[in-house]
Structure formats: structure tokens, C-alpha cells
Design an enzyme around this catalytic site. Structure first.
Site, PDB file in Angstrom:
ATOM      1  N   HIS A  16      -0.331   0.602  -9.943  1.00 27.81           N
ATOM      2  CA  HIS A  16      -1.083  -0.318  -9.080  1.00 27.81           C
ATOM      3  C   HIS A  16      -1.606  -1.525  -9.866  1.00 27.81           C
ATOM      4  O   HIS A  16      -2.798  -1.845  -9.823  1.00 27.81           O
ATOM      5  CB  HIS A  16      -2.243   0.417  -8.403  1.00 27.81           C
ATOM      6  CG  HIS A  16      -2.692  -0.253  -7.134  1.00 27.81           C
ATOM      7  ND1 HIS A  16      -3.226   0.444  -6.072  1.00 27.81           N
ATOM      8  CD2 HIS A  16      -2.703  -1.558  -6.746  1.00 27.81           C
ATOM      9  CE1 HIS A  16      -3.549  -0.395  -5.100  1.00 27.81           C
ATOM     10  NE2 HIS A  16      -3.229  -1.627  -5.496  1.00 27.81           N
ATOM     11  N   ARG A  64       0.846  -1.186   0.000  1.00 32.40           N
ATOM     12  CA  ARG A  64       0.000   0.000   0.000  1.00 32.40           C
ATOM     13  C   ARG A  64       0.885   1.240   0.000  1.00 32.40           C
ATOM     14  O   ARG A  64       1.943   1.269   0.630  1.00 32.40           O
ATOM     15  CB  ARG A  64      -0.930   0.020   1.224  1.00 32.40           C
ATOM     16  CG  ARG A  64      -2.027  -1.031   1.190  1.00 32.40           C
ATOM     17  CD  ARG A  64      -3.078  -0.712   0.132  1.00 32.40           C
ATOM     18  NE  ARG A  64      -4.204  -1.635   0.146  1.00 32.40           N
ATOM     19  CZ  ARG A  64      -4.329  -2.699  -0.638  1.00 32.40           C
ATOM     20  NH1 ARG A  64      -3.364  -2.993  -1.496  1.00 32.40           N
ATOM     21  NH2 ARG A  64      -5.407  -3.471  -0.567  1.00 32.40           N
TER      22      ARG A  64
END
Length: 312
Positions: A275, A227
Site C-alpha cells: 500500500h 482499494r
């Protein structure tokens, strides 16, 4: 059995059809604003509060590798999901293989000095460089869950010294295990490549900061696959500028999409992807969800439930 589905970008019609094929006795519908009809299960990603609030569900499935997106919203809106309703995350569902591909390719990229050769190519310089040895290229994995185990397994075949750091001791063959804050320094000070696969919890936010980076060997590398909030981006850039870090590969960021003005775009030793390290593969996700729902209906034991207290 009634199932509701919500995802802001997925093709809802495909998911509804696939779920009904996998669970012939279920009726599946895409949730839309104003739908307060009963449901037994909810499949969601970043759901509106009103979708889940007040519902008497048997379980909720987060359509990703972690449940942090729902848990963070629960912190602000505790009424969204009753504490008695189990929350599940997708277990692997093809993400393990994707993480293996990404991690192995990047470790080899640095090990074979392709980053250095690209820099030489940009200067039109023909210059063979000294090779690194595997013994000096220890890889440390922060986070020893399903994905961390997969990455460690894939790197073993390449002969790199491996270590992991987590809440509890692991007994993975060929991997040194370090536990807790008291063993973090010992984990870091021999880690040449740091791979982050930690869960997103209150304890891990901002963990990759100047204090942590200073404990790595000079010329280390950071690969963030977890993250964006784990990394203090200003500290990472400072470590790159000072030479403490030789390179960083980032798939996740504190703000996504990454703003155009971010200095990460322009730093010569930062590589990035948007991502995509491990995305949800629909067919494998459907298989896991349908299998787990069937087990729940039969009262059988299941895996993949998020521990709300721990945050993962």
C-alpha cells in the site's frame, strides 16, 4: 481559528508546527482522548468516533486520497459527523505523480515482458521472446477521477491505446470513454491491462470478480491501485491459475497487512507492494489544506469535497 489533528502514525508535532506556519492565525493541537474543547476544523485519518461526535465544525479533512475510511465509520456511527459538515479529501498533493510512476513502470514491465524474462532467469534459460506491439496492449482505467486522469495522461506519451470507464462521460484527448454497466463489457473486452482506480463505494466493492475478469481478453493483466475490497481475491487467483490472467500487480488488499497464510504471497504471477503506490506527502498536503481553509474562511469556492451520497 482552532484546528485539531489526529493520525495514528503521523508525527503530530511536525504537522501541528507546519500547519501553524501555513496558517499564522490558527491554533493547532493534537487531539487526545478527553479533548472536548471547541474546534473549527479537524484533520484526521481513522479518527475515533468521540473525536468528531457532537462537534460544530466548519469542515473535516481526511488525510488521504479518499474519504471512504470516514464514510464507512459513519455508516456504523452516523452520530460521528453531522450531515451539514463538509468532508474533504486530499486532492492530488503529490499522489498523482506517484500513481503515474507506478502505473507507467508496471505497464512497461509487462509490455517488455520482464515478468517472463524473470521466470526464464529463474530456470537459467536464455531465450529471446517475441515482442508485444502497442496496438495489442490496450490499457483500460477503471475510475476517471483526478488520479485516473493523471495516469491516462502519463501513458499517452508511450503510445498505448487508452480507454477509461466511469459514471460519467469523459472527453480526454486520445482516450475512449465508456460509461456505466451497459458499456462495461465493451470497455473490458479489448482491455489488455486493467488498471483499477475506482473509489470505494457500496457499488464498487467486489467489482473485480470472476464475471468481470471473464470479459477481459485471454492473457490480460490486472493492476490494483485503489482499494483491496474491489477485488475478489479468490476469483483473481482462479483467473491466474486458468491462464485467463497472465499477471497481477497489487498494492492494496482486503486485509492489511496481508496475512501470512494468504496464497497471494506465494503465487508466481502475483507481484505486490504494501500500500505504497501513492502516499500522503506532508508538505503538499499542508499546502492544499491551508489553501482550502483560507478559501473557506473567505467564502470562496473550493474543490475536493466528498459527495457523501456517491461515496467519493
Amino acid at each position: 481559528m482552532e484546528i485539531i489533528f489526529y493520525h495514528p502514525t503521523f508525527n503530530a508535532a511536525w504537522w501541528v508546527n507546519a500547519l501553524e506556519k501555513a496558517l499564522p492565525h490558527a491554533r493547532v493541537r493534537e487531539w487526545k482522548v478527553g479533548d472536548n474543547n471547541p474546534a473549527d476544523y479537524a484533520l484526521v485519518w481513522q479518527p475515533p468516533v468521540e473525536m468528531l461526535a457532537g462537534r460544530r465544525l466548519k469542515a473535516v479533512f481526511a488525510l488521504g486520497a479518499g474519504g471512504d475510511a470516514i464514510l464507512s465509520k459513519l455508516n456504523a456511527h452516523p452520530e460521528m459527523l453531522d450531515a451539514s459538515i463538509p468532508l474533504f479529501r486530499l486532492e492530488d498533493t503529490g499522489m498523482g505523480l506517484q500513481m503515474q510512476e507506478y502505473a507507467v513502470s508496471q505497464v512497461l514491465h509487462w509490455f517488455r515482458r520482464f515478468d517472463d524474462y524473470q521466470a526464464l532467469k529463474n530456470q537459467a534459460l536464455w531465450k529471446p521472446l517475441p515482442e508485444y506491439t502497442r496496438e495489442e496492449f490496450s490499457v483500460g482505467i477503471m475510475g476517471a477521477g483526478v488520479l485516473g486522469a493523471k495516469v491516462a495522461e502519463s501513458l499517452q506519451a508511450w503510445g498505448f491505446p487508452l480507454r477509461c470507464w466511469s459514471r460519467s462521460r469523459k472527453s480526454w484527448p486520445g482516450v475512449e470513454s465508456y460509461v456505466g454497466r451497459e458499456e462495461l463489457h465493451a470497455f473490458l473486452n479489448q482491455t489488455r491491462v486493467l488498471i483499477n482506480l475506482l473509489p470505494n463505494t457500496a457499488q464498487t466493492v467486489g467489482i473485480i470478480n470472476s464475471e468481470l475478469l471473464d470479459q477481459l481478453p485471454d492473457g490480460a493483466y490486472v493492476l490494483n491501485l485503489a482499494r483491496g475490497v474491489h477485488v475478489q481475491e479468490a476469483d483473481l487467483l482462479a483467473a491466474l491459475d486458468s491462464g485467463k490472467l497472465k499477471g497481477a500487480m497489487l498494492d492494496v488488499f482486503s486485509q492489511e497487512p496481508l496475512p501470512q497464510e494468504s496464497p497471494l504471497w506465494r503465487h508466481p504471477r502475483v507481484a505486490m507492494t504494501p500500500h505504497i503506490a501513492a502516499v500522503t506527502r506532508p508538505a503538499e498536503a499542508i499546502d492544499y489544506i491551508s489553501r482550502t481553509i483560507t478559501q473557506l474562511e473567505k467564502g470562496e469556492p473550493v474543490t475536493g469535497q466528498v459527495d457523501r451520497a456517491r461515496g467519493y
